[in-house]
Design an enzyme around this catalytic site. Structure first.
Site, short mmCIF file in Angstrom:
data_model
loop_
_atom_site.label_atom_id
_atom_site.label_comp_id
_atom_site.label_asym_id
_atom_site.label_seq_id
_atom_site.Cartn_x
_atom_site.Cartn_y
_atom_site.Cartn_z
N ARG A 84 5.47 6.99 13.66
CA ARG A 84 4.77 7.87 14.48
C ARG A 84 3.69 7.16 15.38
O ARG A 84 3.42 8.01 16.37
CB ARG A 84 4.27 9.19 13.58
CG ARG A 84 5.13 10.14 13.14
CD ARG A 84 4.34 11.31 12.79
NE ARG A 84 5.22 12.42 12.51
CZ ARG A 84 5.53 12.75 11.15
NH1 ARG A 84 5.01 12.09 9.95
NH2 ARG A 84 6.46 14.02 10.69
N TRP A 105 5.04 -1.66 3.02
CA TRP A 105 6.26 -1.66 2.50
C TRP A 105 7.52 -1.64 3.11
O TRP A 105 8.53 -2.16 2.79
CB TRP A 105 6.14 -0.76 1.28
CG TRP A 105 7.24 -0.42 0.35
CD1 TRP A 105 8.13 1.03 0.20
CD2 TRP A 105 8.17 -1.19 -0.46
NE1 TRP A 105 9.35 0.55 -0.66
CE2 TRP A 105 9.19 -0.55 -1.18
CE3 TRP A 105 7.69 -2.62 -0.64
CZ2 TRP A 105 10.08 -0.96 -1.87
CZ3 TRP A 105 8.88 -3.20 -1.54
CH2 TRP A 105 9.92 -2.40 -1.97
N VAL A 129 -3.05 4.18 1.27
CA VAL A 129 -2.50 5.39 0.42
C VAL A 129 -2.60 4.88 -1.30
O VAL A 129 -1.74 3.67 -1.38
CB VAL A 129 -1.47 6.14 0.55
CG1 VAL A 129 -1.09 7.12 -0.61
CG2 VAL A 129 -1.54 6.92 1.99
N ASP A 133 8.44 -2.25 -13.55
CA ASP A 133 7.52 -1.90 -12.26
C ASP A 133 6.25 -1.47 -12.84
O ASP A 133 5.30 -1.94 -12.21
CB ASP A 133 8.09 -0.47 -11.76
CG ASP A 133 7.59 -0.25 -10.38
OD1 ASP A 133 6.85 -0.97 -9.70
OD2 ASP A 133 8.01 0.61 -9.83
N GLU A 170 -1.35 6.17 -4.23
CA GLU A 170 -0.24 7.16 -4.87
C GLU A 170 -0.69 7.70 -6.27
O GLU A 170 -0.48 8.77 -6.59
CB GLU A 170 1.10 6.60 -4.97
CG GLU A 170 1.79 6.46 -3.34
CD GLU A 170 2.15 7.88 -2.88
OE1 GLU A 170 1.91 8.70 -3.14
OE2 GLU A 170 2.70 7.50 -1.62
N LYS A 197 4.05 5.16 -13.24
CA LYS A 197 3.42 4.10 -13.47
C LYS A 197 2.20 3.90 -12.87
O LYS A 197 1.20 3.16 -13.06
CB LYS A 197 4.31 2.90 -13.22
CG LYS A 197 5.02 2.63 -11.89
CD LYS A 197 4.43 2.05 -10.89
CE LYS A 197 4.87 1.87 -9.35
NZ LYS A 197 4.08 1.32 -8.52
N SER A 202 -1.81 -4.66 -6.42
CA SER A 202 -1.59 -3.36 -6.83
C SER A 202 -2.89 -2.68 -6.21
O SER A 202 -3.94 -2.55 -6.82
CB SER A 202 -1.69 -2.93 -8.26
OG SER A 202 -1.52 -1.80 -8.47
N ARG A 203 -2.71 -1.56 -5.22
CA ARG A 203 -3.54 -0.70 -4.80
C ARG A 203 -4.16 0.18 -6.10
O ARG A 203 -5.42 0.45 -6.23
CB ARG A 203 -3.00 0.21 -3.88
CG ARG A 203 -2.56 -0.52 -2.66
CD ARG A 203 -2.09 0.76 -1.48
NE ARG A 203 -0.90 -0.13 -0.58
CZ ARG A 203 -0.24 0.59 0.43
NH1 ARG A 203 -0.42 1.94 0.25
NH2 ARG A 203 0.54 0.03 1.07
N ASN A 204 -3.37 0.71 -6.85
CA ASN A 204 -3.64 1.62 -8.03
C ASN A 204 -4.58 0.83 -8.86
O ASN A 204 -5.41 1.35 -9.37
CB ASN A 204 -2.33 2.24 -8.47
CG ASN A 204 -1.58 2.87 -7.70
OD1 ASN A 204 -1.98 4.15 -7.48
ND2 ASN A 204 -0.59 2.37 -7.07
#
Length: 334
Positions: A33, A13, A280, A245, A282, A192, A255-257
């Site tokens: 990092r 992203w 991740v 969204d 979220e 969402k 979509s990961r979710n």
């Protein structure tokens, strides 16, 4: 006006927006990092998650935050919600906030229940609100990288900051709409993801489009109710930061979710699903925070509660679905 932008976070992203800003004529320095990621981005000029993308010459990379901030006229962050506080603490150790800080992540901090914008104000102090901005809306990273048409919202407390951020991001294909309800914009993007997990579960059981549309619609009702009680404008949740969204996240194959929810329905444990996705998710963390806040304020959120119980109380998914379907039907309110 062309900006010099420090972009904090070079995941898929973050990279997609840094690439967009560079292609819009700004000088962008991407920070992360991970030294090996920075090395690959700098020498091979490729992102491991998007090797097909040509990186413009005005997008450079560094693992030194001080170097990224040198000469910056704007800061944009794209780290995970869990990484937000440590990154902002590091930023605070280098500089006070005197230029716009644009938050592009979506989530609620665990334990504190703070929105990501509220973390920034806690760290930098209330006067920093003048420089704070929030970008949200239906924006799948891979589509942004391809230059597909996209519409998002930018919110800020200060009109001059809002104008500066709006001009920096606006392109012929990346449509940016101003919205003064920053908290509503932030909540829509966070909540969402929980509804998307429920939609993924529906996909996994092959319940079909009717069931999924019902979840999206009733999910939007939950989000609006939650946000309104938190002091946000209901119409914000009817727009790009809410409904827009929500639709993209729940119906997108990227979509990961949603994928996470589908994996749960197929028999994977939450830990197995997170490991398999490798990035991740979220909504897993937002489900916990949202449930805690909803319980405290006595907000009825059956879909969110169901997802929370599956993830944190080991509720059997089939039993959770049955409980949702057995609820009394009442006035729709939408």
């Amino acid at each position: 006006m062309k900006e010099t932008i420090a972009y904090l976070g070079m995941g898929m992203w973050g990279f997609s927006l840094a690439n967009l800003l560079a292609n819009n004529g700004h000088r962008v320095v991407g920070w992360a990092r991970n030294p090996s990621l920075i090395e690959q981005l700098s020498t091979q000029r490729q992102h491991p998650a998007a090797p097909h993308v040509t990186i413009p010459s005005n997008l450079s990379f560094t693992s030194s935050m001080e170097e990224a901030l040198d000469g910056a006229t704007m800061i944009v962050e794209g780290v995970t919600s869990a990484g937000m506080r440590p990154v902002l603490n590091q930023l605070k150790s280098i500089t006070d906030l005197q230029i716009p800080l644009v938050i592009t992540s979506k989530g609620i901090e665990q334990n504190t229940g703070l929105l990501l914008s509220e973390i920034a104000l806690e760290i930098f102090g209330k006067p920093a609100a003048k420089y704070l901005g929030y970008l949200s809306g239906p924006s799948i990273a891979s589509e942004v990288l391809r230059g597909c048409p996209c519409s998002v919202v930018i919110s800020a407390y200060d009109p001059a900051t809002l104008k500066q951020i709006h001009q920096a991001f606006l392109t012929p294909t990346f449509r940016v709409y101003p919205n003064s309800d920053l908290k509503g914009v932030a909540l829509g993007g966070a909540l969402k993801n929980v509804i998307a997990i429920a939609c993924g579960i529906s996909d996994g059981f092959r319940f079909g489009d009717n069931a999924k549309s019902g979840l999206v619609t009733r999910g939007l009702h939950e989000i609006r109710k939650f946000a309104t009680i938190m002091g946000c404008r209901p119409d914000t949740l009817n727009g790009l930061a809410g409904l827009g969204d929500l639709c993209t996240t729940c119906f997108s194959a990227f979509s990961r979710n949603t994928l996470f929810g589908k994996m749960l329905a197929e028999g994977l444990t939450p830990e197995q699903a997170k490991t398999k996705i490798g990035m991740v998710v979220e909504g897993v963390y937002t489900a916990l925070s949202a449930h805690q806040i909803a319980t405290h304020h006595k907000i009825d959120m059956p879909i969110t509660t169901g997802v929370y119980r599956v993830l944190y109380e080991n509720l059997d998914i089939q039993k959770g679905i049955a409980q949702l379907l057995q609820r009394n039907t009442k006035e729709e309110y939408l």
